[in-house]
Every structure is written in C-alpha cells, then in structure tokens.
Motif scaffolding. Structure first.
Motif, short mmCIF file in Angstrom:
data_model
loop_
_atom_site.label_atom_id
_atom_site.label_comp_id
_atom_site.label_asym_id
_atom_site.label_seq_id
_atom_site.Cartn_x
_atom_site.Cartn_y
_atom_site.Cartn_z
N GLN A 41 -0.63 0.23 -5.00
CA GLN A 41 -1.79 0.35 -4.12
C GLN A 41 -1.52 -0.34 -2.78
OE1 GLN A 41 -2.11 -0.91 -7.28
NE2 GLN A 41 -2.95 0.89 -8.30
N GLN A 43 1.39 -0.82 -1.42
CA GLN A 43 2.40 -0.01 -0.72
C GLN A 43 1.76 1.21 -0.08
OE1 GLN A 43 5.64 -0.92 -0.32
NE2 GLN A 43 5.77 0.80 1.09
N GLN A 44 0.82 1.86 -0.79
CA GLN A 44 0.15 3.03 -0.23
C GLN A 44 -0.68 2.65 0.99
OE1 GLN A 44 -2.04 4.58 -3.54
NE2 GLN A 44 -0.26 5.64 -4.42
N ARG A 45 -1.40 1.50 0.91
CA ARG A 45 -2.21 1.06 2.05
C ARG A 45 -1.32 0.75 3.25
NH1 ARG A 45 -5.48 -3.64 -0.39
NH2 ARG A 45 -4.13 -3.21 -2.13
N ASP A 47 1.70 2.01 3.89
CA ASP A 47 2.23 3.28 4.41
C ASP A 47 1.18 4.04 5.20
OD1 ASP A 47 4.63 2.67 3.20
OD2 ASP A 47 4.31 4.00 1.47
N ARG A 48 -0.07 4.05 4.70
CA ARG A 48 -1.15 4.75 5.38
C ARG A 48 -1.45 4.09 6.74
NH1 ARG A 48 -5.21 4.22 1.88
NH2 ARG A 48 -4.25 5.78 0.55
#
Length: 61
Positions: A41, A43-45, A47-48
C-alpha cells in the motif's frame, strides 16, 4: 613547546576520528534507508504521488 605540538596533534586526531565517525553514520543511515521495508500500500501511494507530480500541468521543467 612540546605541549603545543601535542595539542595540535590532538586536534588532528579528533578531526580525523570525527570525520570517520560522521562518514560511517551517513553510510549506515543510507543503507538502512534503502533497505527499509515498505508495504504494498505504501509503495502504491508513493508511485501514485510520483505519477501525479509528473503529470501535473503546473510542473516546471
């Protein structure tokens, strides 16, 4: 005269030792920071946020 020479030698030793300690601390901190565990989570934040930053129209460059 000898005590003055010893004082200069002490400052040289302290400067060298303190620089070595500072360099070791920076290297250790960098290694720890690069090896940190991040959840998917996080990492996704990250990247976003990076993608949003690069796609924003007001970005300079």
């Amino acid at each position: 005269m000898e005590s003055e020479d010893l004082g200069g030698l002490w400052w040289l030793i302290m400067d060298v030792v303190l620089v070595i300690i500072l360099a070791a601390a920076i290297i250790y901190g960098t290694m720890r920071w690069r090896r940190r565990n991040r959840s998917p989570q996080q990492q996704q934040r990250t990247d976003r946020a990076v993608k949003d930053h690069y796609e924003s129209p007001d970005r300079q460059g």
